[in-house]
Write a protein that holds these residues in place. Sequence first.
Motif, PDB file in Angstrom:
ATOM      1  N   LEU A  76       0.833  -1.200   0.000  1.00 30.07           N
ATOM      2  CA  LEU A  76       0.000   0.000   0.000  1.00 30.07           C
ATOM      3  C   LEU A  76       0.872   1.257   0.000  1.00 30.07           C
ATOM      4  CD1 LEU A  76      -2.835   1.290   0.143  1.00 30.07           C
ATOM      5  CD2 LEU A  76      -2.678   1.090   2.638  1.00 30.07           C
ATOM      6  N   LEU A  77       1.927   1.265   0.800  1.00 31.05           N
ATOM      7  CA  LEU A  77       2.863   2.391   0.820  1.00 31.05           C
ATOM      8  C   LEU A  77       3.479   2.609  -0.560  1.00 31.05           C
ATOM      9  CD1 LEU A  77       4.882   4.437   2.283  1.00 31.05           C
ATOM     10  CD2 LEU A  77       6.385   2.458   2.433  1.00 31.05           C
ATOM     11  N   ILE A  78       3.943   1.543  -1.172  1.00 28.57           N
ATOM     12  CA  ILE A  78       4.567   1.650  -2.490  1.00 28.57           C
ATOM     13  C   ILE A  78       3.569   2.187  -3.503  1.00 28.57           C
ATOM     14  CG2 ILE A  78       5.537   0.303  -4.400  1.00 28.57           C
ATOM     15  CD1 ILE A  78       6.803  -1.506  -2.168  1.00 28.57           C
ATOM     16  N   TRP A  79       2.358   1.700  -3.468  1.00 29.19           N
ATOM     17  CA  TRP A  79       1.339   2.183  -4.404  1.00 29.19           C
ATOM     18  C   TRP A  79       1.034   3.662  -4.157  1.00 29.19           C
ATOM     19  CZ3 TRP A  79      -3.850   3.744  -3.582  1.00 29.19           C
ATOM     20  CH2 TRP A  79      -4.569   3.969  -4.750  1.00 29.19           C
ATOM     21  N   GLN A  80       0.881   4.023  -2.888  1.00 27.53           N
ATOM     22  CA  GLN A  80       0.550   5.409  -2.557  1.00 27.53           C
ATOM     23  C   GLN A  80       1.640   6.372  -3.027  1.00 27.53           C
ATOM     24  OE1 GLN A  80      -1.873   7.355  -1.068  1.00 27.53           O
ATOM     25  NE2 GLN A  80      -3.218   5.619  -1.345  1.00 27.53           N
ATOM     26  N   VAL A  81       2.900   5.990  -2.847  1.00 24.84           N
ATOM     27  CA  VAL A  81       3.988   6.915  -3.156  1.00 24.84           C
ATOM     28  C   VAL A  81       4.454   6.786  -4.607  1.00 24.84           C
ATOM     29  CG1 VAL A  81       6.317   7.620  -2.510  1.00 24.84           C
ATOM     30  CG2 VAL A  81       4.691   6.974  -0.746  1.00 24.84           C
ATOM     31  N   MET A  82       4.432   5.598  -5.164  1.00 25.73           N
ATOM     32  CA  MET A  82       4.902   5.423  -6.536  1.00 25.73           C
ATOM     33  C   MET A  82       3.830   5.766  -7.572  1.00 25.73           C
ATOM     34  SD  MET A  82       8.093   4.272  -6.491  1.00 25.73           S
ATOM     35  CE  MET A  82       8.223   3.679  -8.146  1.00 25.73           C
ATOM     36  N   ILE A  83       2.563   5.531  -7.268  1.00 22.78           N
ATOM     37  CA  ILE A  83       1.493   5.711  -8.246  1.00 22.78           C
ATOM     38  C   ILE A  83       0.659   6.956  -7.946  1.00 22.78           C
ATOM     39  CG2 ILE A  83      -0.526   4.639  -9.325  1.00 22.78           C
ATOM     40  CD1 ILE A  83       2.108   3.083  -9.816  1.00 22.78           C
ATOM     41  N   VAL A  84       0.226   7.116  -6.710  1.00 27.26           N
ATOM     42  CA  VAL A  84      -0.713   8.186  -6.367  1.00 27.26           C
ATOM     43  C   VAL A  84      -0.026   9.543  -6.268  1.00 27.26           C
ATOM     44  CG1 VAL A  84      -2.359   9.001  -4.633  1.00 27.26           C
ATOM     45  CG2 VAL A  84      -2.300   6.586  -5.250  1.00 27.26           C
ATOM     46  N   ASP A  85       0.957   9.655  -5.381  1.00 26.20           N
ATOM     47  CA  ASP A  85       1.602  10.953  -5.138  1.00 26.20           C
ATOM     48  C   ASP A  85       3.019  10.702  -4.649  1.00 26.20           C
ATOM     49  OD1 ASP A  85       2.405  13.487  -4.333  1.00 26.20           O
ATOM     50  OD2 ASP A  85       0.770  13.782  -2.911  1.00 26.20           O
ATOM     51  N   GLY A  86       3.990  11.079  -5.438  1.00 30.57           N
ATOM     52  CA  GLY A  86       5.378  10.820  -5.103  1.00 30.57           C
ATOM     53  C   GLY A  86       6.063  11.927  -4.329  1.00 30.57           C
ATOM     54  N   GLU A  88       7.501  14.319  -1.343  1.00 33.94           N
ATOM     55  CA  GLU A  88       8.194  14.040  -0.086  1.00 33.94           C
ATOM     56  C   GLU A  88       7.228  14.093   1.105  1.00 33.94           C
ATOM     57  OE1 GLU A  88      11.704  13.083   1.984  1.00 33.94           O
ATOM     58  OE2 GLU A  88      11.464  13.334  -0.175  1.00 33.94           O
ATOM     59  N   SER A  89       6.316  15.065   1.089  1.00 33.24           N
ATOM     60  CA  SER A  89       5.373  15.196   2.206  1.00 33.24           C
ATOM     61  C   SER A  89       4.425  13.994   2.261  1.00 33.24           C
ATOM     62  CB  SER A  89       4.581  16.495   2.094  1.00 33.24           C
ATOM     63  OG  SER A  89       3.802  16.513   0.922  1.00 33.24           O
ATOM     64  N   HIS A  90       4.028  13.492   1.099  1.00 28.05           N
ATOM     65  CA  HIS A  90       3.145  12.315   1.061  1.00 28.05           C
ATOM     66  C   HIS A  90       3.886  11.086   1.586  1.00 28.05           C
ATOM     67  CE1 HIS A  90      -0.528  10.387  -0.237  1.00 28.05           C
ATOM     68  NE2 HIS A  90       0.172   9.448  -0.844  1.00 28.05           N
ATOM     69  N   LEU A  91       5.142  10.940   1.196  1.00 27.48           N
ATOM     70  CA  LEU A  91       5.954   9.833   1.692  1.00 27.48           C
ATOM     71  C   LEU A  91       6.085   9.904   3.207  1.00 27.48           C
ATOM     72  CD1 LEU A  91       7.921   7.455   1.413  1.00 27.48           C
ATOM     73  CD2 LEU A  91       9.708   9.122   0.890  1.00 27.48           C
ATOM     74  N   ARG A  92       6.366  11.076   3.726  1.00 21.29           N
ATOM     75  CA  ARG A  92       6.514  11.240   5.178  1.00 21.29           C
ATOM     76  C   ARG A  92       5.199  10.975   5.910  1.00 21.29           C
ATOM     77  NH1 ARG A  92      11.368  12.864   6.618  1.00 21.29           N
ATOM     78  NH2 ARG A  92      12.715  13.840   5.073  1.00 21.29           N
TER      79      ARG A  92
END
Length: 150
Positions: A76-86, A88-92
């Motif tokens: 889910l993390l990988i999908w959220q950051v790689m596909i949805v929104d990459g 830095e704030s989204h990753l954090r």
Amino acid sequence: MIWLMLATLAVVFVVGFRVLTSDVRRAIRRLTERLGISAVPVESMIDQMGKDAGQEYLRYLQRTDDKNLLSAAQVLLIWQVMIVDGSESHLRQWYRLLRKARLAAPLSDAHIRLAFGLLRELEPDMQDLNAFQERYNALFMPDDNVYVLH
């Protein structure tokens, strides 16, 4: 009389649907409650995975051990950051969610392979996934092998 038959049919349909999908909803709820999020991100990811990969992910979520829950959260993390929104704030933000849920762990090669397989319909690039793995682990997972001598 017709209204009674239609109402009965509607009730049977709703109850049948809820019974048939109870395992799926329970598996999704287990992850979303642990992360403290709504089911929308997980359901969106499953929809975008495609039918076969979505079913694989659901079967993975239905397993009861924490190791599988951790791996499902990492996908889910990988999908959220790689596909949805990459960003830095989204990753954090997602890292904070994982840490709060006690699911923050280094991204392993196994997590990357699992995400690559489950997100295959979205055609992820393995080099991008490996670069994300290195970035994530460098940002959030301190190197346990470094000792400071005083």
